[in-house]
Design a protein around this motif. Structure first.
Motif, PDB file in Angstrom:
ATOM      1  N   VAL A 269       1.102 -57.828  36.407  1.00 62.57           N
ATOM      2  CA  VAL A 269       0.809 -57.710  35.016  1.00 62.57           C
ATOM      3  C   VAL A 269      -0.573 -56.899  34.708  1.00 62.57           C
ATOM      4  O   VAL A 269      -0.470 -56.262  34.025  1.00 62.57           O
ATOM      5  N   VAL A 270      -1.660 -57.614  35.432  1.00 61.56           N
ATOM      6  CA  VAL A 270      -3.032 -57.050  35.083  1.00 61.56           C
ATOM      7  C   VAL A 270      -3.186 -55.650  35.770  1.00 61.56           C
ATOM      8  O   VAL A 270      -3.755 -54.569  35.178  1.00 61.56           O
ATOM      9  N   GLY A 271      -2.278 -55.411  36.736  1.00 62.75           N
ATOM     10  CA  GLY A 271      -2.212 -54.008  37.488  1.00 62.75           C
ATOM     11  C   GLY A 271      -1.416 -53.073  36.298  1.00 62.75           C
ATOM     12  O   GLY A 271      -2.007 -51.812  36.148  1.00 62.75           O
ATOM     13  N   ALA A 272      -0.520 -53.402  35.491  1.00 63.26           N
ATOM     14  CA  ALA A 272       0.061 -52.679  34.470  1.00 63.26           C
ATOM     15  C   ALA A 272      -0.845 -52.305  33.420  1.00 63.26           C
ATOM     16  O   ALA A 272      -0.791 -51.471  32.783  1.00 63.26           O
ATOM     17  N   LYS A 273      -1.622 -53.536  32.931  1.00 54.64           N
ATOM     18  CA  LYS A 273      -2.551 -53.511  31.755  1.00 54.64           C
ATOM     19  C   LYS A 273      -3.493 -52.405  32.180  1.00 54.64           C
ATOM     20  O   LYS A 273      -3.716 -51.490  31.232  1.00 54.64           O
ATOM     21  N   MET A 274      -3.879 -52.136  33.404  1.00 53.45           N
ATOM     22  CA  MET A 274      -4.827 -51.235  33.686  1.00 53.45           C
ATOM     23  C   MET A 274      -4.047 -49.935  33.802  1.00 53.45           C
ATOM     24  O   MET A 274      -4.817 -48.933  33.377  1.00 53.45           O
TER      25      MET A 274
END
Length: 342
Positions: free
Chosen positions: A258-263
């Motif tokens: 999720v945080v990777g997709a956010k970045m």
């Protein structure tokens, strides 16, 4: 602020080393929970200070970064439990290893945070590389949830053993001893090296994850420090029931995705910090509740031992269908119940 926080952390570590760690002893569950509560309380007091002096946005960034780091530090706990189990580290010496391991982790993460901040400020596009790496790491961890690592063929273990003289068993809580005028490494220092290397690898995941929330180096650094300071206490609080958190591994892996997709989407859609905080809390909290419900019948010692031997250890290939040297037959066999070499 930087100087004041550094002094504060130094005082905490000196107090821990001079008071709590003065004598080797087994950390009880009650003592571990009290330490967890103390470090969490300090983190919340610091968060309140950030809200008051720097505003609600910075306060939310700190809370989100802290929750992400604290959650991902559970990855380290699974690996630490696996390493301690494989090398049969006596419980009374585990705190010493974790103290020096976490001290090294603070230094390494500080260097990575400074480097990461400089790279992002100079090259904005590198945030996409960080994001893609987090997604890759999350997927890799999802695929490794049920793997048993081959610790005998761990690249770090093989490298150290091939280049350093090592005693057959533990020598109390010593990392090195003299034998016939030759300085020899003990297995306890090998365990410390493995834990340091593991934290370095996981830091490459967790620090970019906080950069998805904020690029303020002070917020990134402080959220990391508070999460790491509470790691030892969290390990001792969860060590005896680590098998009850099997599905938490899935939740932590999804947090990375999720945080990777956010970045990756930062220039298309900037996810509000409060939303990121909510998603992280939902994934971590939900996986904990699901784990506790699904593992209610797994209280047997063999279930706990089996779970403590599964996860991804940096440098270790997964055991094949035929397996390799059993985890308890080599290093563990060299150590008796009182921690002395046979």
């Amino acid at each position: 602020m930087w100087a004041g926080f550094a002094v504060f952390v130094g005082v905490l570590l000196a107090f821990d080393l001079g008071v709590f760690s003065k004598k080797s002893h087994v950390i009880s569950g009650r003592e571990a929970l009290m330490r967890c509560a103390a470090y969490s309380t300090l983190a919340m007091i610091f968060a309140a200070g950030v809200f008051h002096f720097q505003g609600s946005e910075k306060g939310l960034e700190f809370l989100t970064g802290y929750l992400i780091e604290y959650s991902l530090s559970v990855d380290n706990i699974f690996v630490i439990a696996l390493i301690f189990t494989h090398f049969a580290v006596p419980p009374q010496y585990q705190h010493r290893v974790l103290f020096w391991g976490i001290l090294g982790a603070l230094v390494m993460r500080g260097v990575l945070i400074v480097a990461g901040t400089a790279l992002i400020q100079e090259f904005h596009w590198i945030i996409y590389i960080f994001g893609a790496f987090l997604i890759f790491s999350g997927i890799k961890m999802l695929m490794s949830v049920d793997d048993e690592p081959d610790m005998e063929n761990n690249r770090i273990v093989k490298f150290v053993r091939s280049r350093f003289r090592m005693t057959n068993g533990y020598e109390g809580q010593k990392f090195f001893v003299m034998r016939d005028g030759v300085r020899m490494m003990t297995p306890l220092f090998l365990v410390l090296i493995l834990i340091e290397f593991t934290d370095l690898v996981f830091a490459v995941d967790s620090i970019p994850a906080v950069f998805s929330v904020t690029t303020d180096p002070f917020i990134v650094w402080t959220s990391n420090v508070f999460a790491i300071l509470g790691l030892r206490a969290l390990y001792f609080a969860l060590a005896s029931i680590i098998h009850r958190f099997h599905y938490l591994k899935y939740g932590l892996s999804l947090v990375l995705v999720v945080v990777g997709a956010k970045m990756m989407l930062v220039d298309i859609y900037k996810m509000p910090t409060a939303v990121a905080l909510g998603i992280t809390a939902f994934l971590v909290g939900g996986s904990i509740v699901f784990s506790m419900l699904k593992t209610r019948a797994d209280a047997a010692p063999d279930a706990a031992d089996g779970e403590a031997r599964r996860w991804w250890v940096p440098g270790s290939p997964a055991k094949g269908a035929g397996g390799s040297t059993p985890a308890s037959s080599s290093d563990a066999a060299a150590v008796s119940s009182d921690g002395k070499g046979q």
